[in-house]
Design a protein around this motif. Structure first.
Motif, PDB file in Angstrom:
ATOM      1  N   TYR A  47       3.193  23.365  -4.983  1.00 53.51           N
ATOM      2  CA  TYR A  47       4.214  23.146  -3.958  1.00 53.51           C
ATOM      3  C   TYR A  47       3.837  23.812  -2.630  1.00 53.51           C
ATOM      4  CZ  TYR A  47       8.872  23.752  -1.783  1.00 53.51           C
ATOM      5  OH  TYR A  47       9.940  23.771  -0.928  1.00 53.51           O
ATOM      6  N   HIS A  48       3.270  24.996  -2.701  1.00 50.48           N
ATOM      7  CA  HIS A  48       2.895  25.740  -1.497  1.00 50.48           C
ATOM      8  C   HIS A  48       1.472  25.449  -1.022  1.00 50.48           C
ATOM      9  CE1 HIS A  48       6.498  28.140  -1.214  1.00 50.48           C
ATOM     10  NE2 HIS A  48       6.421  28.441  -2.492  1.00 50.48           N
ATOM     11  N   SER A  49       0.765  24.577  -1.720  1.00 49.56           N
ATOM     12  CA  SER A  49      -0.648  24.346  -1.408  1.00 49.56           C
ATOM     13  C   SER A  49      -0.863  23.536  -0.125  1.00 49.56           C
ATOM     14  CB  SER A  49      -1.336  23.620  -2.574  1.00 49.56           C
ATOM     15  OG  SER A  49      -0.929  22.268  -2.631  1.00 49.56           O
ATOM     16  N   GLN A  50      -1.946  23.835   0.545  1.00 48.65           N
ATOM     17  CA  GLN A  50      -2.345  23.064   1.720  1.00 48.65           C
ATOM     18  C   GLN A  50      -2.749  21.651   1.305  1.00 48.65           C
ATOM     19  OE1 GLN A  50      -1.995  23.897   4.962  1.00 48.65           O
ATOM     20  NE2 GLN A  50      -0.929  25.629   4.056  1.00 48.65           N
ATOM     21  N   HIS A  51      -3.254  21.514   0.095  1.00 45.42           N
ATOM     22  CA  HIS A  51      -3.666  20.205  -0.428  1.00 45.42           C
ATOM     23  C   HIS A  51      -2.468  19.242  -0.443  1.00 45.42           C
ATOM     24  CE1 HIS A  51      -6.191  17.460  -2.631  1.00 45.42           C
ATOM     25  NE2 HIS A  51      -5.443  17.504  -3.708  1.00 45.42           N
ATOM     26  N   LEU A  52      -1.328  19.692  -0.941  1.00 43.90           N
ATOM     27  CA  LEU A  52      -0.121  18.863  -0.976  1.00 43.90           C
ATOM     28  C   LEU A  52       0.390  18.603   0.435  1.00 43.90           C
ATOM     29  CD1 LEU A  52       2.162  17.375  -2.404  1.00 43.90           C
ATOM     30  CD2 LEU A  52       3.318  19.596  -2.695  1.00 43.90           C
ATOM     31  N   LYS A  53       0.441  19.621   1.275  1.00 47.18           N
ATOM     32  CA  LYS A  53       0.930  19.441   2.644  1.00 47.18           C
ATOM     33  C   LYS A  53       0.071  18.438   3.408  1.00 47.18           C
ATOM     34  CE  LYS A  53       3.202  23.861   2.984  1.00 47.18           C
ATOM     35  NZ  LYS A  53       2.814  25.146   2.513  1.00 47.18           N
ATOM     36  N   LYS A  54      -1.235  18.520   3.227  1.00 48.12           N
ATOM     37  CA  LYS A  54      -2.140  17.593   3.895  1.00 48.12           C
ATOM     38  C   LYS A  54      -1.897  16.166   3.413  1.00 48.12           C
ATOM     39  CE  LYS A  54      -7.044  16.709   4.637  1.00 48.12           C
ATOM     40  NZ  LYS A  54      -8.414  17.106   4.301  1.00 48.12           N
ATOM     41  N   PHE A  55      -1.718  16.005   2.109  1.00 53.16           N
ATOM     42  CA  PHE A  55      -1.454  14.672   1.559  1.00 53.16           C
ATOM     43  C   PHE A  55      -0.163  14.094   2.151  1.00 53.16           C
ATOM     44  CE2 PHE A  55       0.847  12.047  -1.466  1.00 53.16           C
ATOM     45  CZ  PHE A  55      -0.050  11.007  -1.635  1.00 53.16           C
ATOM     46  N   ILE A  56       0.884  14.900   2.202  1.00 51.96           N
ATOM     47  CA  ILE A  56       2.179  14.423   2.712  1.00 51.96           C
ATOM     48  C   ILE A  56       2.062  14.017   4.177  1.00 51.96           C
ATOM     49  CG2 ILE A  56       4.513  15.192   3.337  1.00 51.96           C
ATOM     50  CD1 ILE A  56       4.527  16.700   0.632  1.00 51.96           C
ATOM     51  N   LYS A  57       1.341  14.786   4.964  1.00 50.45           N
ATOM     52  CA  LYS A  57       1.188  14.452   6.375  1.00 50.45           C
ATOM     53  C   LYS A  57       0.383  13.161   6.573  1.00 50.45           C
ATOM     54  CE  LYS A  57       1.872  19.066   8.131  1.00 50.45           C
ATOM     55  NZ  LYS A  57       1.303  20.265   8.730  1.00 50.45           N
ATOM     56  N   GLN A  58      -0.471  12.843   5.596  1.00 52.38           N
ATOM     57  CA  GLN A  58      -1.278  11.627   5.695  1.00 52.38           C
ATOM     58  C   GLN A  58      -0.538  10.383   5.214  1.00 52.38           C
ATOM     59  OE1 GLN A  58      -4.824  12.660   3.510  1.00 52.38           O
ATOM     60  NE2 GLN A  58      -5.767  13.600   5.267  1.00 52.38           N
ATOM     61  N   LEU A  59       0.573  10.559   4.507  1.00 53.54           N
ATOM     62  CA  LEU A  59       1.350   9.409   4.064  1.00 53.54           C
ATOM     63  C   LEU A  59       1.823   8.635   5.290  1.00 53.54           C
ATOM     64  CD1 LEU A  59       3.680  10.639   1.182  1.00 53.54           C
ATOM     65  CD2 LEU A  59       1.825   8.990   0.996  1.00 53.54           C
TER      66      LEU A  59
ATOM     67  N   GLN B  69      11.062  15.204  11.528  1.00 58.50           N
ATOM     68  CA  GLN B  69       9.780  15.103  10.820  1.00 58.50           C
ATOM     69  C   GLN B  69       9.608  16.277   9.868  1.00 58.50           C
ATOM     70  OE1 GLN B  69       7.093  14.733  14.134  1.00 58.50           O
ATOM     71  NE2 GLN B  69       7.139  12.499  14.078  1.00 58.50           N
ATOM     72  N   SER B  70       9.989  17.464  10.298  1.00 55.47           N
ATOM     73  CA  SER B  70       9.899  18.643   9.452  1.00 55.47           C
ATOM     74  C   SER B  70      10.800  18.492   8.227  1.00 55.47           C
ATOM     75  CB  SER B  70      10.289  19.883  10.251  1.00 55.47           C
ATOM     76  OG  SER B  70      10.252  21.017   9.437  1.00 55.47           O
ATOM     77  N   ASP B  71      12.007  17.959   8.421  1.00 53.45           N
ATOM     78  CA  ASP B  71      12.931  17.713   7.311  1.00 53.45           C
ATOM     79  C   ASP B  71      12.347  16.710   6.328  1.00 53.45           C
ATOM     80  OD1 ASP B  71      14.740  19.473   8.434  1.00 53.45           O
ATOM     81  OD2 ASP B  71      16.094  17.907   9.183  1.00 53.45           O
ATOM     82  N   GLN B  72      11.683  15.667   6.837  1.00 52.48           N
ATOM     83  CA  GLN B  72      11.075  14.653   5.974  1.00 52.48           C
ATOM     84  C   GLN B  72       9.931  15.256   5.165  1.00 52.48           C
ATOM     85  OE1 GLN B  72      10.019  11.525   8.672  1.00 52.48           O
ATOM     86  NE2 GLN B  72      12.118  10.818   8.909  1.00 52.48           N
ATOM     87  N   ILE B  73       9.129  16.082   5.788  1.00 55.82           N
ATOM     88  CA  ILE B  73       8.027  16.748   5.082  1.00 55.82           C
ATOM     89  C   ILE B  73       8.595  17.665   4.003  1.00 55.82           C
ATOM     90  CG2 ILE B  73       6.198  18.478   5.318  1.00 55.82           C
ATOM     91  CD1 ILE B  73       5.581  17.161   8.075  1.00 55.82           C
ATOM     92  N   GLN B  74       9.619  18.442   4.339  1.00 55.36           N
ATOM     93  CA  GLN B  74      10.228  19.348   3.364  1.00 55.36           C
ATOM     94  C   GLN B  74      10.816  18.570   2.188  1.00 55.36           C
ATOM     95  OE1 GLN B  74      10.059  22.818   3.458  1.00 55.36           O
ATOM     96  NE2 GLN B  74      10.646  22.445   1.345  1.00 55.36           N
ATOM     97  N   ALA B  75      11.469  17.458   2.459  1.00 58.69           N
ATOM     98  CA  ALA B  75      12.052  16.640   1.383  1.00 58.69           C
ATOM     99  C   ALA B  75      10.963  16.118   0.447  1.00 58.69           C
ATOM    100  CB  ALA B  75      12.851  15.484   1.975  1.00 58.69           C
TER     101      ALA B  75
END
Length: 135
Positions: free
Chosen positions: A121-133, A30-36
């Motif tokens: 790229y480092h934003s929490q906004h992007l990370k949150k969006f990716i986790k919600q996909l 899952q971490s690899d998928q988020i990083q990709a």
């Protein structure tokens, strides 16, 4: 007997270790998928803004890093959502410029595309969006 109890305990420990390793493996995937997906968003941000600034055209790059066969998305819908999200949140980065004085060529206007895309790229906004996909 005590030997029987120890063997049972060893089996339980072995089962717990196997389950723990399995959980770690799933978490790593899952971490690899988020990083990709983060990496893909960075590339989209850079490409979109450098194209808009006139610095290059996508077809000139011949960059097949994210060819259709190796996109980090489980569906076309997920991929399109990512493209839309990146575009919406980064579409004006190329317009942000800064005046620099260079001794060799005088004053020049420069962009801040890389800096802005890295912040995204480092934003929490992007990370949150990716986790919600949805996977």
């Amino acid at each position: 007997s005590i030997w029987s109890q120890m063997k049972t305990m060893q089996k339980l420990i072995l089962i717990m270790v196997c389950l723990g390793m399995s959980s770690l493996s799933i978490a790593a995937q899952q971490s690899d998928q988020i990083q990709a997906k983060l990496d893909y968003a960075l590339k989209q941000c850079l490409d979109q803004n450098y194209v808009q600034s006139g610095a290059y055209k996508i077809e000139q790059l011949n960059d097949f890093s994210y060819h259709i066969e190796n996109l980090p998305f489980s569906s076309v819908e997920q991929h399109l959502k990512m493209i839309g999200f990146v575009e919406e949140n980064t579409k004006a980065f190329f317009t942000e410029t800064e005046l620099m004085h260079l001794e060799t060529s005088g004053d020049r206007q420069g962009n801040k595309i890389f800096e802005k895309c890295m912040q995204f790229y480092h934003s929490q906004h992007l990370k949150k969006f990716i986790k919600q996909l949805k996977e």
